[in-house]
Design an enzyme around this catalytic site. Structure first.
Site, mmCIF file in Angstrom:
data_model
loop_
_atom_site.group_PDB
_atom_site.id
_atom_site.type_symbol
_atom_site.label_atom_id
_atom_site.label_comp_id
_atom_site.label_asym_id
_atom_site.label_seq_id
_atom_site.Cartn_x
_atom_site.Cartn_y
_atom_site.Cartn_z
ATOM 1 N N LEU A 1 0.811 11.713 4.278
ATOM 2 C CA LEU A 1 1.463 11.050 3.149
ATOM 3 C C LEU A 1 1.622 9.550 3.381
ATOM 4 O O LEU A 1 2.444 8.915 2.747
ATOM 5 C CB LEU A 1 2.836 11.678 2.892
ATOM 6 C CG LEU A 1 2.820 13.132 2.439
ATOM 7 C CD1 LEU A 1 4.233 13.676 2.364
ATOM 8 C CD2 LEU A 1 2.133 13.278 1.091
ATOM 9 N N SER A 2 0.840 9.000 4.298
ATOM 10 C CA SER A 2 0.882 7.565 4.606
ATOM 11 C C SER A 2 2.181 7.165 5.275
ATOM 12 O O SER A 2 2.715 6.093 5.025
ATOM 13 C CB SER A 2 0.661 6.709 3.351
ATOM 14 O OG SER A 2 1.750 6.791 2.459
ATOM 15 N N SER A 3 2.701 8.001 6.154
ATOM 16 C CA SER A 3 3.970 7.699 6.813
ATOM 17 C C SER A 3 3.873 6.437 7.662
ATOM 18 O O SER A 3 4.836 5.660 7.738
ATOM 19 C CB SER A 3 4.428 8.882 7.666
ATOM 20 O OG SER A 3 3.423 9.271 8.581
ATOM 21 N N SER A 4 2.725 6.209 8.312
ATOM 22 C CA SER A 4 2.604 5.007 9.148
ATOM 23 C C SER A 4 2.691 3.747 8.299
ATOM 24 O O SER A 4 3.329 2.760 8.691
ATOM 25 C CB SER A 4 1.293 5.032 9.936
ATOM 26 O OG SER A 4 0.174 5.105 9.073
ATOM 27 N N ALA A 5 2.053 3.752 7.129
ATOM 28 C CA ALA A 5 2.136 2.593 6.236
ATOM 29 C C ALA A 5 3.553 2.409 5.718
ATOM 30 O O ALA A 5 4.060 1.281 5.632
ATOM 31 C CB ALA A 5 1.164 2.763 5.068
ATOM 32 N N ASP B 1 -3.065 3.084 1.058
ATOM 33 C CA ASP B 1 -1.694 3.524 1.332
ATOM 34 C C ASP B 1 -0.676 2.447 0.977
ATOM 35 O O ASP B 1 0.290 2.684 0.241
ATOM 36 C CB ASP B 1 -1.551 3.899 2.806
ATOM 37 C CG ASP B 1 -2.371 5.111 3.190
ATOM 38 O OD1 ASP B 1 -2.864 5.800 2.285
ATOM 39 O OD2 ASP B 1 -2.517 5.356 4.401
#
Length: 390
Positions: A120-124, A167
């Site tokens: 879910l694009s957690s790093s972004a 993202d």
């Protein structure tokens, strides 16, 4: 929020402020932004929160409720090479921000994610929340476009993941009850409001129970295969070409691909086939969304998921199992892997009338095949929200 409680527990005073960045889902446009494709996105009401306060001595000290190791470094003396932990994204972001703005104030903060990590694009989202917090304590005011580019730089150049701008753009630009339509080559975007004719829907996220790491996966290899296909196609067609690193499939016409694809190595041809057909699915899908035709929009999402398996060759056994179950489950308009597709989760648009039956069927069918994930498998229902505000 737990991050506020933890901040008070550790630092014995209330946080100076909090920042929230939503996660995103990408219904159409998967695996194409790194080749300057067109993408779609929806920000959801789950994401990353950070509770933070300034540190006048220039120290950055961060605690994540998802990881054990505390990150600590100086705002003006960031390690120039990554340390291979969760905070590498934040170190890279600090360097990127410091190139454009004078930074003297550090921060202490607690980061909290509202869903399991992966897909879910957690790093972004973590990077963007941190960037906004760092901007606030240093009283600097970059644009959303600058924040996107800084976050991408951190991911590409510091962490070493060859991702595009999907993202970060979704998390910054999305609007509630709308579909973001973004051209990742030009940066132009439009939020297309849902039609008054659209049937009721919710966003379902299904977590396989498996975590993932883009940098350690085949993600970068897929990017290189796409770029190799583009470079070869330009050569086969006697077109002008420059550096390999500056080659994108977007710069190679569909007609050239159709004429010379038989000359490509099989894997390169399959990656390119996904990219060109996904580009077409995005353009067709946007028109369906505008009309409120969720049935056929959902079919495009399923087609995208199938191409990701067959042509792009992503998908862990667990995610493929979830996808196969979703295709056969009544009440799901369409679904696919979310994110890189090597581990992580799947997303889908579903008819809320059937949500209980859908959740029960997916859980039963999936855990029959993978009972080892009974404690980490998870289903969440979400709705769309506005992107990052600051």
């Amino acid at each position: 929020m737990k991050c506020q409680e933890k901040f008070l527990e550790i630092y014995k005073h209330e946080a100076f402020d909090t920042v929230f960045c939503p996660y995103r889902v990408c219904p159409l446009g998967a695996h194409s932004d790194h080749q300057h494709g067109k993408v779609t996105g929806i920000a959801i009401n789950k994401g990353i929160n950070i509770a933070f306060g300034p540190k006048r001595n220039g120290v950055i000290e961060l605690i994540s409720l998802d990881f054990d190791k505390r990150a600590q470094f100086f705002v003006d003396r960031v390690p120039r090479t990554k340390e291979n932990d969760w905070a590498d994204y934040l170190r890279g972001a600090t360097i990127a921000l410091g190139k454009k703005y004078r930074l003297s104030v550090g921060l202490c903060g607690v980061i909290e994610g509202s869903l399991p990590i992966g897909g879910l694009s957690s790093s972004a989202a973590v990077t963007l929340t941190f960037l906004v917090a760092l901007c606030k304590v240093n009283d600097v005011h970059p644009s959303k476009e600058e924040l996107i580019q800084m976050s991408v730089w951190a991911e590409n150049k510091y962490v070493g993941v060859s991702s595009g701008t999907l993202d970060q753009s979704c998390e910054c630009y999305c609007k509630a009850n709308s579909l973001l339509y973004l051209d990742t080559k030009t940066g132009e975007y439009e939020n297309i409001p849902q039609s008054e004719n659209i049937p009721p829907y919710e966003i379902m996220i299904v977590f396989s129970g498996v975590e993932r790491s883009l940098a350690g996966s085949k993600f970068n290899m897929r990017v290189d295969e796409c770029r190799s296909a583009g470079y070869a196609l330009l050569a086969f067609s006697d077109s002008e070409y420059g550096k390999f690193s500056d080659t994108y499939l977007r710069d190679v016409s569909r007609s050239i691909y159709d004429e010379y694809k038989s000359k490509l190595p099989l894997n390169w041809a399959k990656r390119a086939e996904h990219w060109y057909t996904e580009y077409q699915r995005v353009e067709e899908g946007v028109k369906l969304w505008e009309k409120g035709d969720l049935e056929n929009f959902g079919k495009k999402i399923f087609e995208s998921g199938n191409s990701s398996i067959v042509n792009y060759e992503t998908g862990s056994p667990e995610l493929k199992a979830i996808y196969d179950i979703m295709v056969k489950t009544p009440g799901i308009y369409g679904g696919r892997f979310s994110g890189a597709g090597f581990k992580g989760c799947c997303m889908s648009l579903i008819n809320p009338e059937y949500k209980d039956e859908i959740a029960k069927r997916i859980e039963e069918e999936y855990l029959k095949q993978f009972p080892e994930y009974k404690d980490s498998f998870k289903i969440e229902f979400c709705h769309s929200v506005d992107g990052l505000s600051f």
